[in-house]
Design an enzyme around this catalytic site. Sequence first.
Site, PDB file in Angstrom:
ATOM      1  N   ASP A  45       0.870  -1.165   0.000  1.00  0.00           N
ATOM      2  CA  ASP A  45       0.000   0.000   0.000  1.00  0.00           C
ATOM      3  C   ASP A  45       0.918   1.229   0.000  1.00  0.00           C
ATOM      4  OD1 ASP A  45      -2.250   1.753   0.532  1.00  0.00           O
ATOM      5  OD2 ASP A  45      -1.547   1.813   2.608  1.00  0.00           O
ATOM      6  N   ASP A  47      -0.105   5.208   0.719  1.00  0.00           N
ATOM      7  CA  ASP A  47      -0.348   6.221   1.757  1.00  0.00           C
ATOM      8  C   ASP A  47      -0.487   5.576   3.133  1.00  0.00           C
ATOM      9  OD1 ASP A  47      -1.015   8.918   0.205  1.00  0.00           O
ATOM     10  OD2 ASP A  47      -1.891   7.245  -0.904  1.00  0.00           O
ATOM     11  N   ASP A 225      -2.076   0.011   5.888  1.00  0.00           N
ATOM     12  CA  ASP A 225      -2.435   0.667   7.158  1.00  0.00           C
ATOM     13  C   ASP A 225      -3.929   0.840   7.372  1.00  0.00           C
ATOM     14  OD1 ASP A 225      -2.448   2.655   5.008  1.00  0.00           O
ATOM     15  OD2 ASP A 225      -2.960   4.064   6.607  1.00  0.00           O
TER      16      ASP A 225
HETATM   17 MG   LIG Z   1      -2.917   3.366   3.130  1.00  0.00          MG
END
Ligand SMILES: [Mg+2]
Length: 279
Positions: A45, A47, A225
């Site tokens: 991932d 960001d 995240d």
């Molecule tokens: Mg992310």
Amino acid sequence: MTSEAAGAGEAGTNNSGMTPLSLSPELLEAVHRVAGTEHLLVAMDFDGTMAPLVDHAADSRALPRSATAFASLAELPQTTTALISGRALASLRAVALPPENTLLIGSHGAEVWMGPGSSQLVLDDAQRVMLASVREVLEEIAGEAPGTLLEDKPAGVVLHTRLAADDVAEDAVAAARAVLQDRPGVFLKTGNRVLETSVVHASKGEGVAFLRQATGATAMVFAGDDTTDEDALGRLVPGDLGVKVGLDFTQAQFRVESPVHICELLEALLRERKRALRS
Ligand SMILES: [Mg+2]
């Protein structure tokens, strides 16, 4: 001794004697194990994982150590790198500046780039009409919710609430959900201070499964995240390595605190992968 120095001492130091090592021995062992696979897929991932979260999406950049390690992994034989993001592909490219041969999955799986000549996402007429209608709904809601803003993607519109007051953000998301959640052909995802709408059914889990199949990877690493990353983490199989960034609920085997630890993870993976390819 400062508390920082004490912390570094407890965690140990690397060969340079400068950088504290904070990955657990169990995670380092898992890195070692996955790095020994025949064809390794490193899917990340962006960001909040490679890049710290920022208020303005266009300002997002990978931490330099992560970017460097990821680019080095991309150059290794029998090793494929990929980014799996909720961002539209164009936006992902602009902020991530990915290595040339890195595969890209954007819009939570709705957009795929597998190299030059990859076909673009095309919406059918019904999807285009639905997308325009979704945009109208969200425009009205965002217009009455200060601090919220809309982002257009090829298959959807995103309601961003990061800069809005908490109650305003909650009300805006609730209002959008109330109107859109039962509409056939509209798919909603709640992320970190965003409500994602899409007229294409896709998830990062499908992205992971597609990449595994398309690359013939024998094991993969995925780190993310956000709640939408759980779809990807849920598609990992024994022999893979899944890492959650942050403190929220996760089904990942391992958890690290912040994108800084992803620098360490990617550097450890690079080191172990090089070692495995030599032997
Ligand atoms: Mg992310």
